[in-house]
Every structure is written in structure tokens, then in C-alpha cells.
Scaffold this motif. Structure first.
Motif, PDB file in Angstrom:
ATOM      1  N   GLN A  96      59.778 -25.871 -33.553  1.00  0.00           N
ATOM      2  CA  GLN A  96      59.738 -24.435 -33.250  1.00  0.00           C
ATOM      3  C   GLN A  96      58.563 -23.759 -33.955  1.00  0.00           C
ATOM      4  O   GLN A  96      57.848 -22.932 -33.360  1.00  0.00           O
ATOM      5  N   ASP A 100      55.512 -21.976 -31.908  1.00  0.00           N
ATOM      6  CA  ASP A 100      55.159 -20.581 -32.207  1.00  0.00           C
ATOM      7  C   ASP A 100      53.688 -20.466 -32.630  1.00  0.00           C
ATOM      8  O   ASP A 100      52.984 -19.537 -32.226  1.00  0.00           O
ATOM      9  N   ASP A 104      50.865 -18.405 -30.548  1.00  0.00           N
ATOM     10  CA  ASP A 104      50.113 -17.345 -31.217  1.00  0.00           C
ATOM     11  C   ASP A 104      48.602 -17.608 -31.125  1.00  0.00           C
ATOM     12  O   ASP A 104      47.823 -16.711 -30.815  1.00  0.00           O
TER      13      ASP A 104
END
Length: 145
Positions: A96, A100, A104
Motif C-alpha cells: 500500500q 501510494d 503520488d
């Protein structure tokens, strides 16, 4: 041959009509004015091109600084991501964090690409526009010049 010499010698002292002298003087004055106008137009065009180039160099420097800043921010984000990955307590959490991080970075890359495209387009567009206007309006080949 002697006749030619005699004719030339006689013509040397013939008066030149005033109308011919005036015509030559007016033609020379007109040519001088046109040369001055041509020179002024060429000088103005050169100044405009010079200013455009100075602006272009400034914009390129701005883009270069932004690229350097982006590299620095990317390195900082990478090290921050490594720190977060190192603190993950399980594989699911690590995945995760990685997802992420990648999302980003992808968003940041797209935003940078849009900004760079806009700045580059503006830079090229303004340079071309300025050059065209300068040559059309003030260039040395302008009909008014």
C-alpha cells in the motif's frame, strides 16, 4: 578619334541644365532618406530580436531551475518513501505504501509535464509572434521603410 576628343573637350564646359541638377539632388536626398529609414527599421528589428532572445534565455533558465528543483523534490520523496517502506509492519502495508508512492509520483510528473508544456508553448509562441510582428511592422523590408 580627334573628333571625339574635341567633342569631349567642348562638352566639358557646357552648362548642365538646372532641372537636371535639381533632379539629381532630389533623387540623392530621397535615397538618403530611404537609407536612413531602412537603417532605423533594421536597428529596431535587431533590438526586438535581442529582447526576445533575452526573454527566451530567462525562460530557459527558469525551466532549468524548475527541473533542478523537481529532481531535488523527487530525491526527497524517494527517501521519504524508503523510510515509510522500512516502517511497514506487514507485506500488505508495504504494498500500500508503494502504490501510494507511485500514484503520488505519477500525479506530480503529470502536473510538471503540463506546466512545462505550457511554459514552453508560451515561450515559443511569444518568440515567434514577436519576431513576426517586428519583421512585418519594423523590419528593414517593410514597404514603409
Amino acid at each position: 578619334m580627334t573628333d571625339i576628343k574635341n567633342a569631349f573637350a567642348a562638352a566639358q564646359y557646357e552648362p548642365i541644365p538646372a532641372a537636371a541638377r535639381d533632379f539629381v539632388k532630389k533623387a540623392a536626398a530621397t535615397a538618403r532618406e530611404r537609407a536612413t529609414t531602412f537603417h532605423a527599421g533594421a536597428d529596431k528589428a535587431t533590438r526586438a530580436v535581442e529582447q526576445t532572445m533575452v526573454t527566451a534565455v530567462g525562460e530557459v533558465a527558469k525551466l532549468t531551475r524548475q527541473a533542478q528543483q523537481a529532481g531535488y523534490e523527487d530525491a526527497q520523496a524517494f527517501f521519504s518513501g524508503v523510510d515509510q517502506l522500512a516502517s511497514a509492519k506487514c507485506l500488505g502495508e508495504a504494498v500500500q505504501i508503494y502504490v501510494d508512492y507511485m500514484r503520488d509520483r505519477s500525479d506530480v510528473a503529470m502536473a510538471r509535464a503540463r506546466t512545462a508544456r505550457g511554459l514552453f508553448g508560451k515561450l515559443v509562441g511569444s518568440g515567434v509572434n514577436t519576431g513576426q510582428k517586428t519583421i512585418a511592422n519594423d523590419g528593414p523590408f517593410n514597404k514603409a521603410a
